[in-house]
Write a protein that holds these residues in place. Structure first.
Motif, mmCIF file in Angstrom:
data_model
loop_
_atom_site.group_PDB
_atom_site.id
_atom_site.type_symbol
_atom_site.label_atom_id
_atom_site.label_comp_id
_atom_site.label_asym_id
_atom_site.label_seq_id
_atom_site.Cartn_x
_atom_site.Cartn_y
_atom_site.Cartn_z
ATOM 1 N N ALA A 269 0.803 -1.228 0.000
ATOM 2 C CA ALA A 269 0.000 0.000 0.000
ATOM 3 C C ALA A 269 0.839 1.284 0.000
ATOM 4 O O ALA A 269 0.590 2.200 -0.788
ATOM 5 C CB ALA A 269 -0.954 -0.013 1.187
ATOM 6 N N GLU A 270 1.829 1.328 0.870
ATOM 7 C CA GLU A 270 2.613 2.567 0.971
ATOM 8 C C GLU A 270 3.423 2.839 -0.286
ATOM 9 O O GLU A 270 3.496 3.970 -0.766
ATOM 10 C CB GLU A 270 3.564 2.499 2.165
ATOM 11 N N ALA A 271 4.023 1.779 -0.811
ATOM 12 C CA ALA A 271 4.810 1.921 -2.037
ATOM 13 C C ALA A 271 3.907 2.326 -3.201
ATOM 14 O O ALA A 271 4.304 3.103 -4.079
ATOM 15 C CB ALA A 271 5.532 0.614 -2.354
ATOM 16 N N PHE A 272 2.671 1.819 -3.176
ATOM 17 C CA PHE A 272 1.724 2.182 -4.230
ATOM 18 C C PHE A 272 1.412 3.683 -4.175
ATOM 19 O O PHE A 272 1.399 4.370 -5.204
ATOM 20 C CB PHE A 272 0.437 1.360 -4.101
ATOM 21 N N ALA A 273 1.175 4.186 -2.971
ATOM 22 C CA ALA A 273 0.873 5.615 -2.824
ATOM 23 C C ALA A 273 2.040 6.456 -3.335
ATOM 24 O O ALA A 273 1.848 7.447 -4.044
ATOM 25 C CB ALA A 273 0.568 5.932 -1.361
ATOM 26 N N THR A 274 3.246 6.050 -2.996
ATOM 27 C CA THR A 274 4.431 6.771 -3.464
ATOM 28 C C THR A 274 4.535 6.698 -4.981
ATOM 29 O O THR A 274 4.796 7.696 -5.654
ATOM 30 C CB THR A 274 5.715 6.155 -2.840
#
Ligand code: C2E
Ligand code: MG
Ligand code: MG
Ligand code: MG
Length: 294
Positions: A269-274
């Motif tokens: 999720a976090e890498a996707f947002a970035t």
């Protein structure tokens, strides 16, 4: 030929097969409670518009990190969870988790108004009489407008109980929840489904995408599937795009959207947002007949 009378028929297991079955059984037991133990997570793979490479949304893909066996592919554990019935509680968890991320990302201003998160739904989930109703309730509780949410259903998912699936799909369509038919072309009776069921999107399976550069037949099939989808009012998403030539060809035949390692792998999720904040639409490469046809 029949064995001679009195012969004992003993099923011979090779140690390898026995080991495999033990492993499956072990996994099947370990799935129960895996969400509560925090072993499951969602990865998100962006979907892009082929015309301008804008982000249209993402597909949520389930990941299971087993403490002993490491990362186990959904291709391996989803069928086990379907067989045991655990897919129902896991499926609920996936819906909640996807909604949790949608709200977090909306709060961060990451999701514009035509961005959606698509969740895969198993056959067993659609056989619940109140699936559509429950989904609507969850969305209302989370205050998520329907347009942020979409579903993907495979053909084999629909096979198991066509009439019941039809009712649920009709309700979802009424609720303005986009439903995609996933892995199109790999199951059975595809044509009957797209004729009678209210899909908004058709996903071309990776099997038709991987050899586009070398196979004239696959190019023709992808083209025909795209025209077929358009003729019944569906958008087309191609999955498994790994090269710019594949993207360019699919764009040239009018396929609307694409997903694949060429753009991004499924990301935590976090890498996707970035990834979303850093993504700069590539200049599209026009398709030219330079591929080696066969
Ligand atoms: P799917 O829905 O067709 O998802 C696409 C699969 O293709 C994903 O595999 C994705 O990681 C993979 N993929 C995407 N782009 C590329 C590419 O460029 N090259 C290659 N080689 N592969 C690519 P994944 O994540 O292993 O999922 C496999 C299947 O498991 C999914 O196929 C879906 O049917 C099922 N699945 C995943 N998550 C869920 C879930 O939450 N619920 C249910 N019921 N099924 C799920
Ligand atoms: Mg899918
Ligand atoms: Mg698919
Ligand atoms: Mg697939």
């Amino acid at each position: 030929a029949l064995p001679p009378e009195g012969t004992l028929l003993v099923q011979r297991y090779t140690p390898a097969i026995e080991e495999k079955q033990r492993h499956r059984l072990h996994l099947q037991q370990a799935i129960r409670g895996a969400t509560e133990r925090g072993e499951m997570s969602l990865a998100f793979q962006p979907k892009l518009s082929l015309a301008d490479h804008k982000i249209l949304g993402a597909e949520a893909l389930l990941r299971w990190q087993h403490p002993e066996f490491g990362l186990i592919s959904p291709g391996e554990f989803i069928p086990l969870a379907e067989a045991s019935g655990d897919i129902l509680s896991i499926g609920d968890w996936v819906l909640d988790e996807a909604m949790r991320h949608i709200n977090a990302w909306r709060a961060q201003g990451l999701l514009n108004d035509d961005f959606h998160i698509a969740v895969n739904v198993a056959a067993r989930q659609l056989t619940r009489k109140d699936f559509a109703q429950q989904l609507l309730k969850r969305l209302a509780e989370q205050q998520i407008p329907e347009r942020f949410f979409a579903l993907e259903v495979t053909e084999s998912g629909l096979m198991s109980d066509m009439n019941h699936a039809r009712q649920q799909l009709a309700q979802l369509a009424k609720m303005n929840i986009a439903v995609a038919i996933d892995d199109f072309g790999t199951g059975q009776s595809s044509l009957a489904y797209i004729k009678t069921l209210p899909f908004s999107t058709l996903k071309i399976d990776r099997a038709f995408v991987m050899d586009l550069e070398t196979s004239a037949i696959d190019r023709q099939l992808a083209h025909t599937i795209t025209q077929l989808a358009h003729s019944v009012g569906c958008d087309v998403v191609a999955e498994g795009i790994e090269t710019s030539a594949q993207a360019a060809y699919l764009s040239s035949i009018g396929c609307e959207a694409a997903q694949g390692y060429f753009y991004a792998r499924p990301l935590p999720a976090e890498a996707f947002a970035t990834w979303c904040t850093e993504w700069k639409p590539l200049l599209s490469t026009p398709y030219t007949e330079t591929v080696n046809g066969s």
